[in-house]
Write an enzyme that holds these catalytic residues in place. Structure first.
Site, short mmCIF file in Angstrom:
data_model
loop_
_atom_site.label_atom_id
_atom_site.label_comp_id
_atom_site.label_asym_id
_atom_site.label_seq_id
_atom_site.Cartn_x
_atom_site.Cartn_y
_atom_site.Cartn_z
N SER A 103 31.62 47.37 72.37
CA SER A 103 32.89 46.79 71.91
C SER A 103 33.51 47.71 70.88
O SER A 103 32.91 47.97 69.83
CB SER A 103 32.61 45.41 71.31
N HIS B 15 34.62 47.85 76.27
CA HIS B 15 35.23 46.55 75.93
C HIS B 15 36.15 46.75 74.73
O HIS B 15 35.71 47.24 73.68
CB HIS B 15 34.11 45.56 75.60
N HIS C 27 39.92 42.55 75.94
CA HIS C 27 39.75 41.16 75.49
C HIS C 27 40.92 40.83 74.58
O HIS C 27 40.98 41.30 73.44
CB HIS C 27 38.40 41.07 74.76
N MET D 275 32.14 33.14 74.94
CA MET D 275 31.97 33.63 73.57
C MET D 275 30.73 32.99 72.95
O MET D 275 30.53 31.77 73.02
CB MET D 275 33.19 33.30 72.71
N GLY E 127 37.01 36.92 66.70
CA GLY E 127 37.72 37.38 65.50
C GLY E 127 37.01 38.48 64.73
O GLY E 127 37.67 39.35 64.19
N PHE E 128 35.69 38.43 64.68
CA PHE E 128 34.97 39.40 63.84
C PHE E 128 33.67 39.81 64.51
O PHE E 128 33.03 38.99 65.19
CB PHE E 128 34.66 38.80 62.47
N GLY E 129 33.26 41.05 64.26
CA GLY E 129 31.94 41.49 64.68
C GLY E 129 30.91 41.02 63.67
O GLY E 129 31.25 40.51 62.60
N GLY E 130 29.63 41.16 64.04
CA GLY E 130 28.55 40.92 63.09
C GLY E 130 28.23 39.46 62.81
O GLY E 130 27.55 39.15 61.85
N ASP F 206 29.84 37.62 74.69
CA ASP F 206 30.39 38.45 73.61
C ASP F 206 30.10 37.78 72.27
O ASP F 206 30.54 36.66 72.02
CB ASP F 206 31.91 38.57 73.84
N GLY F 207 29.35 38.49 71.43
CA GLY F 207 29.09 38.01 70.08
C GLY F 207 27.62 37.83 69.78
O GLY F 207 26.92 37.08 70.45
N GLY F 208 27.12 38.60 68.82
CA GLY F 208 25.72 38.44 68.39
C GLY F 208 24.71 38.89 69.43
O GLY F 208 23.55 38.45 69.40
N GLY G 290 28.64 44.95 69.79
CA GLY G 290 29.28 45.68 68.70
C GLY G 290 28.24 46.23 67.75
O GLY G 290 27.77 47.37 67.89
N SER G 291 27.84 45.42 66.77
CA SER G 291 26.95 45.91 65.70
C SER G 291 25.64 46.52 66.18
O SER G 291 25.15 47.47 65.56
CB SER G 291 26.60 44.80 64.72
C1 DX5 Z 1 34.37 39.22 68.43
C2 DX5 Z 1 34.57 40.40 69.39
C3 DX5 Z 1 33.32 41.07 69.79
C4 DX5 Z 1 32.55 41.73 68.72
C5 DX5 Z 1 31.09 41.70 69.01
O1 DX5 Z 1 35.59 38.59 68.28
O2 DX5 Z 1 35.19 39.94 70.55
O3 DX5 Z 1 33.55 41.94 70.87
O4 DX5 Z 1 32.96 43.05 68.52
O5 DX5 Z 1 30.45 42.21 67.90
P1 DX5 Z 1 28.92 41.92 67.55
O6 DX5 Z 1 28.11 42.48 68.67
O7 DX5 Z 1 28.73 42.60 66.26
O8 DX5 Z 1 28.76 40.40 67.45
ZN ZN Z 2 35.38 40.98 72.61
#
Ligand code: DX5
Ligand code: ZN
Length: 235
Positions: free
Chosen positions: A19, A44, A77, A148, A153-156, A182-184, A204-205
């Site tokens: 991502s 992504h 996305h 989701m 909204g945010f990574g991590g 997507d997420g965590g 992401g992270s």
């Molecule tokens: C959240 C994003 C994700 C995010 C995932 O709104 O859509 O794509 O980057 O990040 P991680 O893997 O850190 O949860």
């Molecule tokens: Zn995403």
């Protein structure tokens, strides 16, 4: 543009999708090169408008710039309040699969149809707190559901296991639908998501927090297949 890239996304599964949210935006060319060398096959892209979600990222110029650097399919996305206002510009910029949020639209079937008519793949995303039944109407109108596992909204953020039940239910109801999470997603969550029937794993992270993307993707792939020592699966 064509829906051919959708077939290559489908063929890539099960796959890890980096991502582009926590990457180095000062050196996107190098990021794409490193991800390509690390074995990524689909990217992504997290587009946020500061309105649908309280975070602001990027729009068409970045998608278009990435398009010039790679032939990889671009999975976009859209975390935005008015997906149809930007759907065609995103396709023109090089998006291959466009995912809108079910929470953002009045008529998800109509939006899915309009995106499909642009000649790209279409996905619908749902946040963990949204009534799952909101997806019912449009399941026949989309190529993919993005489940989701955090609030968009945010990574991590931490993984919400409600996503696993949702994936299982979707897999049972529509075995041919492409499923994305997507997420965590990390080595300790990806295996359960795969077992639940997921095809595409947005990360992401767990990639961008590591120095070596190849090792990160390899470890995630092992865990996805239930064979990473840290994943609690069988070896
Ligand atoms: C959240 C994003 C994700 C995010 C995932 O709104 O859509 O794509 O980057 O990040 P991680 O893997 O850190 O949860
Ligand atoms: Zn995403």
């Amino acid at each position: 543009m064509s829906r051919a890239k959708l077939d290559s996304i489908r063929a890539a599964g099960p796959a890890i999708l980096p991502s582009l949210l926590q990457c180095d935006f000062g050196d996107l060319r190098s990021e794409v090169e490193q991800l390509t060398a690390a074995g990524a096959r689909v990217l992504h892209l997290d587009v946020m408008d500061g309105h649908f979600v309280p975070n602001l990222t990027y729009g068409m110029p970045i998608v278009e710039g990435l398009r010039r650097h790679t032939n990889m399919p671009l999975d976009v996305h859209l975390m935005i309040s008015d997906p149809m206002a930007y759907a065609k510009p995103m396709v023109d910029a090089g998006a291959d699969l466009l995912t809108f949020h079910v929470e953002a639209v009045q008529d998800s079937v109509d939006v899915a149809g309009q995106i499909r008519d642009l000649g790209v793949g279409v996905g619908v995303a749902i946040n963990p707190d949204t009534d799952f039944a909101k997806l019912d109407d449009c399941l026949d109108a989309v190529d993919m559901v993005l489940v989701m596992s955090v609030n968009a909204g945010f990574g991590g953020q931490s993984f919400n296991p409600v996503a696993l039940d949702r994936l299982k239910s979707l897999k049972q109801r529509k075995p041919d639908l492409l499923l994305e999470i997507d997420g965590g997603i990390k080595v300790d969550t990806i295996g359960a998501a795969r077992e639940a029937g997921c095809d595409l794993f947005v990360v992401g992270s767990a990639i961008f927090g590591q120095h070596d993307y190849e090792t990160a993707i390899n470890e995630l792939t092992l865990a996805m297949n239930g064979s990473h020592p840290g994943a609690g699966g069988q070896t």
